[in-house]
Design a protein around this motif. Structure first.
Motif, PDB file in Angstrom:
ATOM      1  N   THR B  89       0.820  -1.204   0.000  1.00  0.00           N
ATOM      2  CA  THR B  89       0.000   0.000   0.000  1.00  0.00           C
ATOM      3  C   THR B  89       0.857   1.258   0.000  1.00  0.00           C
ATOM      4  O   THR B  89       1.855   1.357   0.689  1.00  0.00           O
ATOM      5  CB  THR B  89      -0.932   0.073   1.231  1.00  0.00           C
ATOM      6  OG1 THR B  89      -0.154  -0.207   2.371  1.00  0.00           O
ATOM      7  CG2 THR B  89      -2.064  -0.881   1.118  1.00  0.00           C
ATOM      8  N   LEU B  91       0.127   5.098   0.669  1.00  0.00           N
ATOM      9  CA  LEU B  91      -0.874   6.058   1.123  1.00  0.00           C
ATOM     10  C   LEU B  91      -0.169   7.341   1.522  1.00  0.00           C
ATOM     11  O   LEU B  91       1.052   7.372   1.661  1.00  0.00           O
ATOM     12  CB  LEU B  91      -1.634   5.481   2.322  1.00  0.00           C
ATOM     13  CG  LEU B  91      -2.395   4.190   2.026  1.00  0.00           C
ATOM     14  CD1 LEU B  91      -2.801   3.499   3.305  1.00  0.00           C
ATOM     15  CD2 LEU B  91      -3.610   4.468   1.167  1.00  0.00           C
ATOM     16  N   THR B  93       0.816   9.226   4.224  1.00  0.00           N
ATOM     17  CA  THR B  93       0.867   8.838   5.636  1.00  0.00           C
ATOM     18  C   THR B  93       0.772  10.005   6.610  1.00  0.00           C
ATOM     19  O   THR B  93       0.491   9.791   7.770  1.00  0.00           O
ATOM     20  CB  THR B  93       2.162   8.063   5.932  1.00  0.00           C
ATOM     21  OG1 THR B  93       3.247   8.790   5.363  1.00  0.00           O
ATOM     22  CG2 THR B  93       2.120   6.680   5.331  1.00  0.00           C
ATOM     23  N   VAL B  97      -7.275   9.656   7.233  1.00  0.00           N
ATOM     24  CA  VAL B  97      -8.026   8.824   6.294  1.00  0.00           C
ATOM     25  C   VAL B  97      -8.938   9.703   5.438  1.00  0.00           C
ATOM     26  O   VAL B  97      -8.963   9.604   4.204  1.00  0.00           O
ATOM     27  CB  VAL B  97      -8.849   7.774   7.072  1.00  0.00           C
ATOM     28  CG1 VAL B  97      -9.838   7.064   6.159  1.00  0.00           C
ATOM     29  CG2 VAL B  97      -7.909   6.779   7.750  1.00  0.00           C
ATOM     30  N   VAL B 146      -3.147   7.730   9.047  1.00  0.00           N
ATOM     31  CA  VAL B 146      -2.908   6.485   8.324  1.00  0.00           C
ATOM     32  C   VAL B 146      -2.032   5.532   9.147  1.00  0.00           C
ATOM     33  O   VAL B 146      -2.231   4.322   9.149  1.00  0.00           O
ATOM     34  CB  VAL B 146      -2.268   6.786   6.956  1.00  0.00           C
ATOM     35  CG1 VAL B 146      -1.761   5.522   6.301  1.00  0.00           C
ATOM     36  CG2 VAL B 146      -3.276   7.476   6.062  1.00  0.00           C
ATOM     37  N   SER B 147      -1.080   6.118   9.884  1.00  0.00           N
ATOM     38  CA  SER B 147      -0.155   5.274  10.645  1.00  0.00           C
ATOM     39  C   SER B 147      -0.863   4.502  11.763  1.00  0.00           C
ATOM     40  O   SER B 147      -0.324   3.539  12.291  1.00  0.00           O
ATOM     41  CB  SER B 147       0.954   6.139  11.227  1.00  0.00           C
ATOM     42  OG  SER B 147       0.389   7.201  11.964  1.00  0.00           O
ATOM     43  N   LEU B 149      -3.654   2.875  11.334  1.00  0.00           N
ATOM     44  CA  LEU B 149      -4.545   1.870  10.763  1.00  0.00           C
ATOM     45  C   LEU B 149      -3.894   0.501  10.750  1.00  0.00           C
ATOM     46  O   LEU B 149      -2.687   0.372  10.568  1.00  0.00           O
ATOM     47  CB  LEU B 149      -4.900   2.237   9.321  1.00  0.00           C
ATOM     48  CG  LEU B 149      -5.662   3.535   9.067  1.00  0.00           C
ATOM     49  CD1 LEU B 149      -5.981   3.648   7.584  1.00  0.00           C
ATOM     50  CD2 LEU B 149      -6.921   3.594   9.891  1.00  0.00           C
ATOM     51  N   TYR B 151      -3.200  -3.099   8.846  1.00  0.00           N
ATOM     52  CA  TYR B 151      -2.818  -3.246   7.443  1.00  0.00           C
ATOM     53  C   TYR B 151      -4.028  -3.458   6.535  1.00  0.00           C
ATOM     54  O   TYR B 151      -4.124  -2.871   5.456  1.00  0.00           O
ATOM     55  CB  TYR B 151      -1.812  -4.383   7.277  1.00  0.00           C
ATOM     56  CG  TYR B 151      -1.187  -4.397   5.909  1.00  0.00           C
ATOM     57  CD1 TYR B 151      -0.411  -3.316   5.479  1.00  0.00           C
ATOM     58  CD2 TYR B 151      -1.397  -5.451   5.033  1.00  0.00           C
ATOM     59  CE1 TYR B 151       0.141  -3.306   4.221  1.00  0.00           C
ATOM     60  CE2 TYR B 151      -0.842  -5.448   3.767  1.00  0.00           C
ATOM     61  CZ  TYR B 151      -0.074  -4.373   3.358  1.00  0.00           C
ATOM     62  OH  TYR B 151       0.472  -4.362   2.103  1.00  0.00           O
ATOM     63  N   GLN B 154      -5.611  -0.284   5.869  1.00  0.00           N
ATOM     64  CA  GLN B 154      -4.845   0.506   4.902  1.00  0.00           C
ATOM     65  C   GLN B 154      -5.169   0.076   3.472  1.00  0.00           C
ATOM     66  O   GLN B 154      -5.267   0.890   2.570  1.00  0.00           O
ATOM     67  CB  GLN B 154      -3.346   0.350   5.153  1.00  0.00           C
ATOM     68  CG  GLN B 154      -2.909   0.982   6.456  1.00  0.00           C
ATOM     69  CD  GLN B 154      -1.388   1.063   6.580  1.00  0.00           C
ATOM     70  OE1 GLN B 154      -0.665   0.823   5.621  1.00  0.00           O
ATOM     71  NE2 GLN B 154      -0.918   1.402   7.758  1.00  0.00           N
ATOM     72  N   ASP B 158      -6.597   2.302   0.464  1.00  0.00           N
ATOM     73  CA  ASP B 158      -5.985   2.357  -0.865  1.00  0.00           C
ATOM     74  C   ASP B 158      -7.072   2.203  -1.939  1.00  0.00           C
ATOM     75  O   ASP B 158      -7.128   2.959  -2.916  1.00  0.00           O
ATOM     76  CB  ASP B 158      -4.951   1.213  -0.978  1.00  0.00           C
ATOM     77  CG  ASP B 158      -3.951   1.440  -2.101  1.00  0.00           C
ATOM     78  OD1 ASP B 158      -4.081   2.438  -2.830  1.00  0.00           O
ATOM     79  OD2 ASP B 158      -3.047   0.604  -2.257  1.00  0.00           O
TER      80      ASP B 158
END
Lengths: 334, 255
Positions: B89, B91, B93, B97, B146-147, B149, B151, B154, B158
């Motif tokens: 992923t 994203l 970061t 979200v 994001v950090s 979340l 996996y 995430q 995505d």
């Protein structure tokens, strides 16, 4: 929490007081403190403000957009020289000089941004140094425009709004500089929270991903460089207007490097971080260099090592996490 | 057959002397659900990189909506509706979200040029990212970094970014890889619920997921497309069994 909690929450859900208003209140308070603490040294504070603008400008490209640069003082210095020459040529209205400096900064920012943001990583950093050195060398050579190593002197700006003359105590200069800083800061708060600002942060996180959502990365970065150039240009103009001289130090590598140090000290990627970093660094330098003229650089070095060891993200995130911890400790006790 | 939204004609990609993709041709039409399978190193992700514009093909051309986009930049392909997700992923970061998805929404609407706007707080933008997050059942995570979340979350994010861009063709690179099974079922459900008109091309190793999802299967081995057909045929195809499915179809007789 994150380093954006203080003022830059991008999705406003429950904001009662606009962040801009809070910012103005905080900065007026800081300015008043400065006036009380350094009543006899307003020249120091005005210098601090022009450097703070350079650091804010650097934050836009480095902290927000992830462009590594060690040549940012080139923009600051070119604007300062432009304003100095304009003033010596007879255009002495401070606001007009400020606008001219901002324009020179924008042009310089767009030009160097168009070059520097084409590259990434170390080549980018080296190129930024090269641009800075090129400008510094030109400033030294073109003594007709810059006064060479003697610098440009005798810059005497007219009255602000035709009323307030720049006095030897630096009061007008201080109020003028504070007002300019507040206006710039509030505008920047808005820009970094705009869709464009959000995109620049996304580009910093992952530029390929940004392209994969359809973003044109290069033009956006050049535009951000232009905005950053305006801010650095205003900083350079203030320096020229307030001190009346422009020297080679204003385009020097040391100035670029120091600005980066101040940014990292306060916390890159946050306007408040840039501001706090430049205030803390310069006040520390001011006191320590007066107390110990021989070893003050060592102490500044020690301060930086301590910050990098104990607050690698800068002072602002550290302060926010500390207040957060204290607040939650108080809550759990209640 | 409806008109192809994505078409590859004789696409090859070589790195130095090594051909990673070799004369690959296929097309994907509106509403298609196509799985691209093949052993590790078959060139699947390279092919996705070539289609999305991250890599230039050495030969051949890529058409999106009938337009030759072989030399077009990544953003122009995205504008044409060609959207991808990533195997690992990727994203934004430092954003939340909601900001990740809102950015995609604003990009789609052409708002990210605006230097001085507060569009991110606008009702229509908020409704849109809330809708996309709702579709993937992650609306409750909107304010998270994001950090923070898991996996699997995430990966859903995505996918959410992809959906917010209103894809015509969606390229999914192993959407459920590396995700614990309880979370992967949510990803699979989300893929089941993708809007019917989108053409989806998915790289996947999990054959259960492939059979559940795909109406057509492409098999890549050593860079060449050795099979395309419906999922029922793929397991009985000799060459495919030899190249790849051996371990799956008859685990005892691998060489």
């Amino acid at each position: 929490m994150t380093d954006r909690t203080l003022a830059e929450d991008a999705i406003p859900a429950r904001i009662a007081i606009p962040v801009e208003l809070r910012a103005v209140a905080i900065m007026l308070t800081l300015a008043a403190f400065g006036y009380v603490l350094f009543p006899d040294d307003l020249a120091f504070l005005t210098r601090l403000i022009s450097i703070a603008l350079l650091v804010l400008s650097l934050d836009l490209v480095t902290g927000y957009s992830g462009v590594a640069t060690l040549g940012h003082s080139a923009i600051f210095g070119v604007s300062a020289y432009a304003v100095g020459n304009l003033c010596l040529a007879g255009q002495s209205d401070p606001l007009l000089l400020l606008v001219a400096g901002a324009l020179a900064g924008a042009l310089m920012g767009l030009a160097s941004g168009a070059l520097i943001t084409r590259f990434k990583g170390l080549p980018q950093l080296v190129l930024s140094i090269a641009v800075g050195q090129l400008v510094a060398a030109l400033a030294n050579k073109l003594s007709g425009l810059t006064g060479g190593s003697d610098g440009l002197s005798g810059i005497s700006p007219g009255r602000v709004f035709g009323i307030y003359a720049f006095d030897i105590y630096g009061r007008t200069g201080y109020v003028f500089s504070v007002a300019v800083l507040i206006v710039v800061f509030v505008v920047l708060l808005r820009i970094v929270r705009s869709p464009f600002g959000l995109l620049c942060r996304a580009i910093k996180d992952d530029s390929l991903r940004a392209r994969m959502i359809g973003a044109r990365v290069y033009p956006r970065l050049v535009l951000m460089y232009g905005v950053s150039g305006v801010v650095a240009g205003i900083g350079g103009s203030l320096a020229a207007i307030n001190t009346g001289v422009v020297g080679l130090d204003s385009v020097s590598f040391e100035r670029s490097a120091e600005a980066l140090v101040m940014l990292v000290l306060g916390g890159a990627g946050s306007l408040w971080g840039a501001l706090i970093g430049s205030i803390v660094f310069q006040v520390f330098e001011h006191y320590v260099s007066a107390a110990n003229p021989f070893h003050w650089m060592t102490m500044v070095g020690a301060l930086l090592i301590a910050v990098v060891l104990f607050a690698p993200k800068g002072l602002l995130p550290l302060a926010i996490s500390l207040t957060g911890r204290v607040a939650s400790a108080l809550r759990s006790r209640a | 057959m409806t008109r192809p939204l994505l078409e590859l004609r004789h696409v090859s990609k070589a790195f130095g002397g090594m051909k990673v993709n070799d004369d690959v041709s296929f097309s994907v039409a509106e509403g298609d659900r196509v799985a691209l399978i093949g052993p590790n190193g078959a060139g699947k992700t390279t092919l996705i990189n070539v289609i999305s514009g991250d890599l230039q093909p050495s030969e051949g051309c890529i058409l999106v909506g009938g337009v030759d986009m072989t030399t077009h930049s990544i953003p122009r392909r995205v504008d044409a509706g060609l959207i991808r997700t990533f195997q690992i992923t990727r994203l934004f970061t430092s954003l939340t979200v909601a900001e990740n998805v809102a950015l995609a929404v604003m990009q789609k609407k052409g708002l990210t040029k605006r230097v001085f706007s507060s569009a991110i707080g606008r009702t229509d933008i908020r409704r849109e990212w809330q809708r996309v997050l709702g579709v993937l059942d992650i609306a409750h995570l909107a304010d998270r970094q994001v950090s923070q979340l898991a996996y699997g979350q995430q990966r859903l994010l995505d996918l959410a970014i992809g959906l917010a861009l209103e894809p015509k063709v969606l390229l999914l690179d192993e959407p459920a890889a590396g995700v614990p099974s309880d979370e992967s079922s949510r990803i699979i459900e989300a893929i089941d619920r993708l809007p019917a008109h989108i053409a989806v091309l998915m790289i996947e190793h999990d054959m259960d997921l492939v059979f559940r999802f795909a109406r057509r299967v492409l098999v890549l081995a050593n860079g060449r497309l050795i099979f395309q057909g419906n999922p029922a045929e793929v397991t009985s195809h000799q060459e495919v069994r030899r190249a790849y499915l051996g371990s799956y179809a008859d685990a005892c007789h691998t060489h």
